[in-house]
Scaffold this motif. Structure first.
Motif, mmCIF file in Angstrom:
data_model
loop_
_atom_site.group_PDB
_atom_site.id
_atom_site.type_symbol
_atom_site.label_atom_id
_atom_site.label_comp_id
_atom_site.label_asym_id
_atom_site.label_seq_id
_atom_site.Cartn_x
_atom_site.Cartn_y
_atom_site.Cartn_z
ATOM 1 N N LYS A 357 0.850 -1.198 0.000
ATOM 2 C CA LYS A 357 0.000 0.000 0.000
ATOM 3 C C LYS A 357 0.883 1.246 0.000
ATOM 4 C CE LYS A 357 -3.614 -2.391 2.606
ATOM 5 N NZ LYS A 357 -4.431 -2.408 3.848
ATOM 6 N N PRO A 358 1.648 1.438 -1.079
ATOM 7 C CA PRO A 358 2.649 2.518 -1.093
ATOM 8 C C PRO A 358 2.051 3.921 -0.973
ATOM 9 C CG PRO A 358 2.382 1.571 -3.276
ATOM 10 C CD PRO A 358 1.644 0.683 -2.336
ATOM 11 N N LYS A 359 0.814 4.136 -1.476
ATOM 12 C CA LYS A 359 0.229 5.477 -1.418
ATOM 13 C C LYS A 359 0.002 5.944 0.012
ATOM 14 C CE LYS A 359 -1.973 5.709 -5.947
ATOM 15 N NZ LYS A 359 -3.235 5.952 -6.687
ATOM 16 N N ALA A 360 -0.228 5.017 0.905
ATOM 17 C CA ALA A 360 -0.387 5.361 2.317
ATOM 18 C C ALA A 360 0.931 5.209 3.075
ATOM 19 C CB ALA A 360 -1.460 4.487 2.951
ATOM 20 N N HIS A 361 1.672 4.135 2.730
ATOM 21 C CA HIS A 361 2.867 3.788 3.485
ATOM 22 C C HIS A 361 3.971 4.839 3.348
ATOM 23 C CE1 HIS A 361 6.635 1.397 4.222
ATOM 24 N NE2 HIS A 361 5.926 1.079 5.287
ATOM 25 N N LYS A 362 4.212 5.331 2.140
ATOM 26 C CA LYS A 362 5.318 6.270 1.916
ATOM 27 C C LYS A 362 5.153 7.583 2.689
ATOM 28 C CE LYS A 362 6.857 4.515 -2.574
ATOM 29 N NZ LYS A 362 7.029 4.823 -4.026
ATOM 30 N N HIS A 405 4.360 -0.707 9.266
ATOM 31 C CA HIS A 405 4.218 -1.643 8.141
ATOM 32 C C HIS A 405 3.253 -2.766 8.489
ATOM 33 C CE1 HIS A 405 5.422 -5.290 5.858
ATOM 34 N NE2 HIS A 405 5.434 -4.433 4.845
ATOM 35 N N ASN A 406 3.409 -3.374 9.641
ATOM 36 C CA ASN A 406 2.558 -4.504 10.031
ATOM 37 C C ASN A 406 1.095 -4.092 10.157
ATOM 38 O OD1 ASN A 406 4.826 -6.130 10.127
ATOM 39 N ND2 ASN A 406 5.145 -5.826 12.315
ATOM 40 N N TYR A 407 0.858 -2.933 10.755
ATOM 41 C CA TYR A 407 -0.530 -2.511 10.977
ATOM 42 C C TYR A 407 -1.197 -2.045 9.685
ATOM 43 C CZ TYR A 407 -0.870 -2.939 16.037
ATOM 44 O OH TYR A 407 -0.975 -3.453 17.309
ATOM 45 N N VAL A 408 -0.454 -1.406 8.799
ATOM 46 C CA VAL A 408 -1.033 -0.947 7.534
ATOM 47 C C VAL A 408 -1.331 -2.131 6.619
ATOM 48 C CG1 VAL A 408 -0.553 0.335 5.408
ATOM 49 C CG2 VAL A 408 -0.044 1.358 7.625
ATOM 50 N N GLU A 409 -0.414 -3.110 6.584
ATOM 51 C CA GLU A 409 -0.600 -4.280 5.720
ATOM 52 C C GLU A 409 -1.761 -5.147 6.193
ATOM 53 O OE1 GLU A 409 1.253 -5.024 2.822
ATOM 54 O OE2 GLU A 409 1.771 -2.933 3.204
ATOM 55 N N GLY A 410 -1.967 -5.185 7.497
ATOM 56 C CA GLY A 410 -2.963 -6.116 8.035
ATOM 57 C C GLY A 410 -4.363 -5.550 8.176
ATOM 58 N N PRO A 415 -4.985 2.407 10.366
ATOM 59 C CA PRO A 415 -5.163 2.316 11.836
ATOM 60 C C PRO A 415 -4.581 3.517 12.580
ATOM 61 C CG PRO A 415 -3.294 0.975 11.188
ATOM 62 C CD PRO A 415 -3.822 1.608 9.914
ATOM 63 N N TRP A 416 -5.125 4.699 12.366
ATOM 64 C CA TRP A 416 -4.572 5.896 12.968
ATOM 65 C C TRP A 416 -4.522 5.814 14.492
ATOM 66 C CZ3 TRP A 416 -2.129 8.213 9.378
ATOM 67 C CH2 TRP A 416 -2.648 8.408 8.100
ATOM 68 N N GLU A 417 -5.632 5.415 15.108
ATOM 69 C CA GLU A 417 -5.701 5.403 16.568
ATOM 70 C C GLU A 417 -4.721 4.397 17.174
ATOM 71 O OE1 GLU A 417 -7.262 7.663 18.277
ATOM 72 O OE2 GLU A 417 -7.886 8.520 16.347
ATOM 73 N N ASP A 418 -4.587 3.234 16.516
ATOM 74 C CA ASP A 418 -3.647 2.231 17.013
ATOM 75 C C ASP A 418 -2.211 2.754 16.964
ATOM 76 O OD1 ASP A 418 -5.755 0.541 17.387
ATOM 77 O OD2 ASP A 418 -5.444 -0.598 15.543
ATOM 78 N N LEU A 419 -1.876 3.414 15.857
ATOM 79 C CA LEU A 419 -0.512 3.937 15.714
ATOM 80 C C LEU A 419 -0.241 5.051 16.713
ATOM 81 C CD1 LEU A 419 -0.146 4.002 11.829
ATOM 82 C CD2 LEU A 419 0.859 2.371 13.428
#
Length: 814
Positions: A357-362, A405-410, A415-419
């Motif tokens: 999910k590069p558009k969010a991850h980067k 990475h783990n939370y975005v991929e899964g 997951p804004w609140e989790d992060l």
């Protein structure tokens, strides 16, 4: 001719030639001698500077400047003494109304003390007569580059201009001092060449290890291995060994030192600060090597510096190792761009490529690097940045990147609140011990981790003028940092530009405090006799010392001990204890200085504190201004003494009728301000038959100041004497508002403090429809351990604006 006789003949011949040159051209010899002295001086300075932290280099340069000027007969000792000590008058005359418009009481007291210098005998009169010119000069952004008002610019030397800045514009002193050093000694004393490993290595030998001070993002191992390959010392050849010190590595290090000291080789012992119990052994090993080691033996050592707040108390590396070593402190730049550059460099293209999910991850990785840079860079703003110095490190950001990475991929949804929770409460928050610092950390994440971060259509900014880059490879992001990052400013951190002024003032005070302490309380060239100065100071303080309160008479007038009466009796007793301690100590010291008593250790310590214009620790302890974490007082002795007399004046008025509180209590003048607030809550709890622990603090900012209060309200209490740091109170808007330029601590109007239950407080907030900022109240700008209570203040802006600005109320604005 025998070799010894030939050698003597050649020496005699050279001496005769030298005499002939001196006789014929004495000016050339003088020129040569001046050249040698100048260059030898710089070489010693440069070698010393190499091992100093950035904040200490100007201290060394200033000390050298004063010594050179003194030796050359260019230094007026009284002028130098004022520059270093930064004196304030203990009994300054009343300011006129016009002077009050552009000078603070602190600046006026400084100017009154400056009158003791011959060149400035008329300074206060001129400030009163030339108000417009002085007010204009003080408003300049760079007054050191402007002409002084009236005839002062022609009358003052460049050095004397520093004294005026020291008195009236302390935020510009370090800049002006640097320029003066450039002019008098040369720019090479203030502008250091980039670190050169080869040049440093050439100064080393088997007798002198190279000791590297470690900083985040700086690895001396790379430079050591590079020069090692050039000179033939590598791990492949077996004559270079790098050991990361830790449990169980002691024997390995000892064996390597023994082997290489006999056969030749390099050993690099990393992180030796982790081996404090083994370091005396290392000290002895290096001492033996220095006597008969191999010419090709080299020892490289590295260690982290102790935390800033503990650097004077915490020394893990033995003094012998430090003295024998060539010390290198290659400190990286601390501006936000440099920090973001090094933070993002902890990743690489593979980190970006592994996400589906590069558009969010980067952009999220980029925001993480920016967040890491913010919390590292915010520390330089002192207690307004964070009230404590937390050891954030590269491990925090790299682990958070893995979590990201783990939370975005899964997850399907970001997951804004989790992060926010994992980063702010566990990873970075795990370092934090102060609740208000934790709130600041969480607010950064609340602002940065939002949907707009990854939305192409949103006009989102990470900081003013700095938008996130949404697409691109690793190289594109690194280029974006270099090209798009705005100029360094406190606003990038969410702070007001005034925070930089506060930082510069703190740097000025730290600089001269260090010089004053290192040189035994003088400017470095003689001056006034120490005992004589202390004797004069004691006489001045004793003449103005208020009398103790007659507690028996006061208590005789007390019939009912209400919470307020109990409180004021405690304040009176503490004031008496302080006055008794001060008066007794000064009388005893006066007898000692006159020869009637032997000077004891306690008297000698008191002489030292008084001479350097510092408040003795036992006086501070009696006031409650020293606690488990250190000294909470930031005033010098002169300012502290004036403040004590003002506290006495308020208590004197109150003591005449313990049941009659002042119309508004100067809360900053109380030894236990929270005790007074608690007394207010007790009165409310008793009146409403409620338990004390159910009481909450409610605050309402009034539209008048302390001198306009006529009487205390029926419920609650009026207090004044609070100053806002990081913002100001706008009376017209009845809200926290942005500070005026250069006004670091604007005074607050009178505040009404009342006790309410939590339900009543929630009802009040809901009924008003207003937004409130929970503003921490501290006794001093040290914050942290001086926290008193939280005051809910109305705001027309979101609370996070003031949280990131470090807005707080303080009772003693230094």
């Amino acid at each position: 001719m025998a070799p010894a006789k030939l050698k003597r003949a050649l020496l005699d011949e050279a001496a005769e030639r030298k005499k002939a040159i001196v006789a014929e051209e004495p000016e050339k010899l003088e020129e040569r001698m001046n050249y040698l002295v100048d260059n030898i001086t710089f070489k010693v300075f440069d070698a010393t500077r190499r091992g100093l932290l950035e904040r200490h280099k100007l201290i060394l340069a200033t000390q050298l400047l004063l010594k050179i000027m003194s030796k050359a007969g260019e230094l007026n000792e009284i002028e130098a003494d004022y520059l270093v000590s930064g004196k304030s008058s203990m009994t300054p005359p009343q300011m006129t109304n016009k002077v009050q418009e552009f000078l603070t009481p602190k600046q006026w007291a400084n100017a009154c003390a400056l009158k003791e210098v011959d060149a400035f005998k008329n300074i206060t009169e001129d400030l009163e007569l030339g108000t417009d010119a002085w007010a204009e000069w003080l408003e300049f952004e760079r007054p050191e580059a402007e002409e002084l008002p009236g005839e002062w610019d022609k009358r003052c030397t460049a050095f004397q201009k520093l004294l005026i800045l020291r008195a009236l514009r302390q935020d510009r002193v370090t800049t002006a001092l640097t320029q003066f050093i450039d002019m008098r000694l040369g720019q090479r004393y203030t502008q250091q060449e980039p670190f050169d490993m080869e040049d440093t290595f050439n100064d080393s030998s088997f007798r002198q290890p190279l000791f590297f001070v470690l900083f985040p993002g700086v690895d001396p191992g790379v430079a050591i291995e590079k020069i090692g390959r050039k000179l033939g010392f590598t791990e492949e050849k077996g004559n270079y060994v790098s050991i990361s010190m830790g449990q169980g590595q002691e024997k390995n290090a000892e064996n390597t030192i023994d082997r290489f000291s006999k056969d030749g080789g390099w050993v690099f012992l990393q992180n030796i600060h982790l081996m404090s119990t083994w370091l005396p052994t290392l000290d002895r090993k290096l001492e033996i090597v220095s006597e008969n080691g191999h010419e090709d033996f080299r020892a490289f050592l590295s260690a982290e510096p102790p935390p800033m707040l503990l650097e004077h108390e915490m020394q893990t590396v033995p003094e012998g190792v430090l003295q024998a070593s060539i010390k290198v402190a290659n400190e990286p730049p601390t501006d936000l761009k440099a920090t973001l550059r090094s933070s993002y460099a902890l990743f690489d293209q593979s980190v970006l490529d592994k996400s589906t999910k590069p558009k969010a991850h980067k952009p999220m990785i980029f925001a993480l690097a920016f967040f890491h840079s913010l919390v590292l860079g915010r520390r330089k703003f002192g207690f307004q940045g964070f009230s404590r110095n937390y050891p954030y490190n590269n491990g925090d950001i790299t682990v958070c990147a893995d979590v990201l990475h783990n939370y975005v991929e899964g997850r399907d949804k970001l997951p804004w609140e989790d992060l926010k929770y994992i980063w702010g409460e566990i990873m970075y928050g795990g370092h934090i011990t102060d609740a208000w610092d934790r709130r600041c950390m969480s607010s950064y994440l609340e602002v940065l981790l939002v949907d707009e971060l990854v939305d192409e259509k949103a006009d989102f900014e990470l900081a003013p003028g700095f938008k996130p880059l949404l697409e691109g490879d690793f190289a594109a992001y690194r280029s974006y940092i270099e090209e798009a990052m705005p100029s360094e400013s406190p606003t990038l951190f969410g702070l007001h530009p005034n925070a930089e002024i506060g930082l510069l003032i703190e740097n000025c005070e730290s600089l001269f405090k260090a010089i004053f302490t290192l040189q035994g309380g003088s400017a470095g060239g003689g001056g006034v006799n120490k005992e004589q100065r202390v004797k004069e100071l004691i006489q001045e303080m004793q003449e103005g010392l208020p009398p103790e309160f007659q507690m028996l008479d006061i208590k005789a007038r007390v019939k009912e001990k209400t919470p307020y009466v109990v409180f004021v009796l405690q304040e009176l007793e503490r004031m008496n204890a302080i006055l008794g301690l001060m008066g007794g100590g000064m009388r005893e010291l006066e007898l000692g200085l006159s020869g009637a008593l032997n000077i004891s250790d306690a008297m000698d310590a008191l002489i030292g504190f008084l001479y350097v214009n510092s408040v003795p620790p036992n006086w501070l302890k009696m006031c409650g201004q020293i606690g488990p974490t250190g000294n909470y007082n930031r005033k010098n002795l002169a300012d502290w003494y004036v403040n004590l007399k003002e506290r006495h004046a308020q208590l004197d008025e109150w003591a005449r009728d313990p049941y009659q509180r002042p119309p508004s209590v100067w809360i900053a003048g109380l030894f236990n301000p929270m005790g007074y607030v608690t007394a207010c809550l007790q009165m409310t709890a008793r009146a409403k038959s409620l338990p004390l622990d159910s009481m909450m603090i409610s605050t309402q900012v009034m539209h008048f100041f302390g001198d306009a209060a006529e009487a205390q309200p029926e419920e609650g209490t009026y207090v004044h004497g609070l100053y806002m740091e990081g913002a100001r109170w706008n009376v017209e808007l009845n809200s926290v508002f942005e500070s005026e330029p250069k006004d670091l601590h604007p005074m607050m109007p009178v505040i009404l403090i009342t006790g309410v239950t939590s339900e009543e407080l929630d009802t009040l907030k809901t009924a008003s429809g207003d937004v409130f900022y929970e503003c921490p109240v501290y006794t001093t700008t040290i914050r942290g351990p001086t926290f008193t209570f939280a005051a809910p203040l109305r705001t027309i802006k979101p609370p996070w604006v003031w949280i990131l600005a470090g807005v707080a109320l303080v009772m003693q604005p230094d």
